[in-house]
Enzyme design. Structure first.
Site, short mmCIF file in Angstrom:
data_model
loop_
_atom_site.label_atom_id
_atom_site.label_comp_id
_atom_site.label_asym_id
_atom_site.label_seq_id
_atom_site.Cartn_x
_atom_site.Cartn_y
_atom_site.Cartn_z
N TYR A 195 0.85 -1.19 0.00
CA TYR A 195 0.00 0.00 0.00
C TYR A 195 0.89 1.24 0.00
O TYR A 195 1.78 1.38 0.84
CB TYR A 195 -0.90 0.03 1.24
N SER A 196 0.63 2.14 -0.95
CA SER A 196 1.37 3.39 -0.98
C SER A 196 1.11 4.18 0.30
O SER A 196 -0.03 4.28 0.76
CB SER A 196 0.95 4.23 -2.19
N CYS A 377 -0.36 6.78 -10.56
CA CYS A 377 -0.60 5.83 -9.47
C CYS A 377 -2.08 5.52 -9.38
O CYS A 377 -2.92 6.42 -9.41
CB CYS A 377 -0.10 6.40 -8.14
N GLU A 417 3.40 3.61 -10.89
CA GLU A 417 3.17 2.60 -9.86
C GLU A 417 1.68 2.26 -9.88
O GLU A 417 0.86 3.00 -9.33
CB GLU A 417 3.58 3.10 -8.48
N TYR A 419 -1.45 -1.02 -9.85
CA TYR A 419 -1.69 -2.31 -9.22
C TYR A 419 -2.99 -2.91 -9.71
O TYR A 419 -3.78 -2.25 -10.36
CB TYR A 419 -1.73 -2.16 -7.69
#
Length: 419
Positions: A195-196, A377, A417, A419
């Site tokens: 988790y960022s 992101c 980044e 996901y």
């Protein structure tokens, strides 16, 4: 006790400016008050917490005392520390943003410079993978708060975790979380989820001892049951969103360098593109550059431009903070939202993140040509649409998209980044 009276007076005075209450309150800037064990003082703190919580969504500024109103806006709850003689009045990032007057009112100001490299932009000491899967770090939850409105598509929570200064990280990095329990299919421990981190290295309380995560609860809607199927819900996201103060979390990391800020040149422009909880690293960027008294903030002369795509206004994340920065630093911070269920693009369709960026395509390309760094992101599904848009714009400009993109990557201006 005098400080309590003053702050209570402030809260009461500011009530006249209170707009409609909003649930988007997970941010905090903590102001410690030295307290004795007297029952009257404890009672005063409890009263303050209730009053502050009721008026926690004041206007960012008033015609009379903007700094004071801003400080009052963020006093939302009272939290006990491990030392019973101290309490934390929990507010938001804008307590710090209120400036010298607001901070002095709350009991002094302090620079955030004790976690800096020397010089501050040197990335040779960035911590990476200090804690690994076999020997994770145990953090403790300080608070878990829902930060979206009732009409948001799903639930998103802001979770503050106490690491006692033993788990340093930099803005743009991620923490790994190992959910408790084992997998049903083979009885093995759950794998790590990344988790960022949604706070600066100093944490929301500016102590350098906490960090924050922005987590959307993953659920699965079963069309047959016409309800959420708990058997298919996200293991880790639901664990995190259900945590309560004091709960322990097994953590790894910090991970990643791709999303770090290149701070050596303080005139560098940053273009930050996010969908949903992909906003997390950018909140850390914005706090570092505009809310905190960091060397980076003192030096920064560039422009940070944030694009955020969500479904509707209720799904906006940290909007109060971003609007505050926009009002105080109009030349250094830009903000554009893509609300797919409330806005239309130029073709009459839904407004997605790539459509909003396309509206400013010339400026985006010009900034990148001049050395700006662009960050992406969020869910990986955001990238095809964005890349198609960029490719289309490049073609109109007579550019070879692949060569153009290769040049950005070679100069380390392209940060992804997903996901």
């Amino acid at each position: 006790m005098i400080r309590i009276v003053l702050l209570l007076a402030l809260v009461g005075t500011s009530a006249a400016f209170a707009p409609q209450a909003s649930p988007q309150f997970a941010v905090r800037g903590d102001v410690a008050l030295e307290m004795g064990n007297g029952s009257k003082r404890k009672a005063a703190l409890k009263t303050l917490g209730k009053v502050a919580g009721a008026v926690g969504t004041f206007a960012l500024a008033t015609t009379g005392a903007p700094e004071a109103a801003l400080a009052a806006k963020k006093a939302v709850e009272v939290v006990e520390t491990v030392d019973n003689t101290k309490k934390l009045i929990v507010g938001g990032a804008a307590v710090v943003a209120a400036g010298a007057a607001g901070m002095k009112f709350l009991g002094g100001e302090k620079k955030q410079d004790f976690l800096e490299a020397n010089p501050y932009w040197d990335q040779s000491t960035v911590p990476v993978n200090v804690y690994k899967n076999k020997e994770p770090f145990t953090g403790k939850v300080v608070s878990t708060k829902r930060i979206v409105g009732p009409k948001a598509t799903g639930e998103t929570c802001h979770i503050i975790i106490d690491h006692n200064g033993k788990f340093p990280y930099w803005e743009g990095q991620s923490w790994g979380v190992i959910p408790p329990g084992v997998r049903e299919k083979d009885g093995k421990p759950h794998s790590v989820r990344l988790y960022s981190i949604a706070s600066s290295r100093y944490g929301d309380d500016m102590t350098g001892k906490t960090g924050s995560l922005c987590v959307r609860r993953a659920t699965y809607w079963c069309p047959e049951l016409k309800a959420d199927d708990p058997a298919k819900k996200g293991i880790c996201s639901n664990f995190l969103c259900d945590t309560k103060p004091g709960d322990e979390i097994q953590m790894t990391g910090p991970a990643g360098k791709v999303m770090l800020l290149p701070e050596e040149d303080p005139t560098t422009d940053y273009i930050m593109v996010a969908t949903g909880t992909g906003i997390a690293p950018y909140r850390g960027f914005v706090r570092r550059l505009f809310f905190e008294k960091t060397p980076a903030a003192e030096a920064y002369k560039g422009q940070a431009w944030l694009f955020l795509g969500v479904a509707n206004s209720d799904a906006l994340l940290y909007d109060d903070e971003f609007q505050d920065v926009k009002s105080r630093y109009p030349d250094n911070f830009r903000l554009d939202y893509a609300l797919s269920r409330e806005q239309n693009n130029s073709k009459g369709g839904k407004m997605y993140i790539q459509d909003k960026m396309e509206e400013y395509a010339d400026e985006v390309f010009d900034k990148l040509d001049k050395g700006a760094h662009i960050y992406f992101c969020g869910l990986k599904g955001m990238m095809p649409g964005i890349q198609d848009m960029l490719q289309g714009v490049a073609k109109k400009k007579g550019l070879d998209y692949e060569e153009w993109l290769k040049g950005l990557k070679a100069k380390k201006q392209w940060h992804v980044e997903v996901y």
